[in-house]
Enzyme design. Sequence first.
Site: not given
Length: 212
Positions: A165, A15-16, A188, A167, A71, A12-13
């Site tokens: 977000f 941004g992705k 990134k 780590y 994942d 539900r992100n």
Amino acid sequence: MTLLETLILATRNQGKVRELREPLARFGFDVKSLPDDFPEIPETGTTFEENALIKARAVAEALGVPAVADDSGIEVDALGGAPGVYSARYSLDWPEREGESTDDRNNRKLLAELEGVSAEKRTARFRCCMALVYPSSWENRPEDIVVSGAWEGSIADAPSGSNGFGYDPLFLDPASGRTGAELSREEKMARSHRGKALARLLEELEKRGNLR
């Protein structure tokens, strides 16, 4: 005008969703997020690949459209590859501090587990597995696609940076000397595990040609 085939991204992100919408449109897909009422999918796999396939298959079968799921997590060599697939829930056994997020607690536990470990032995990598799955009901169903990507680096002594977000504040990128949370979104994506997995997914679709 060509009608695009709906593809559900198992998140539900938004941004992705924005990141994937344009590149996948070239292959006849209209990328949408997971419906709000879709039930939680248990991640029972022991590898990133298994979990990505579990999520993508659950969505594709339930909604009858292609689905993409990923994942990902961090593997720390000094900890035997932990937290790995348990990255998101690494600190569930740790007491919460008032006002502390799950990400902060995960990072706090990781630093505690690495206390006394020298810099040269703090090597680690982010790993991502991405799966594109088609509904079994489709006639002439294309083969599923499973790809992966890794981002090599190490764990810093303390968190730094406010971007990203998980780590990211602890993960040192060797090419830039900065943490993942100190990199811009574009920097990134250009070097990250997820960016590499996405590039490989697009390469596989390119080999097949337009599926429409």
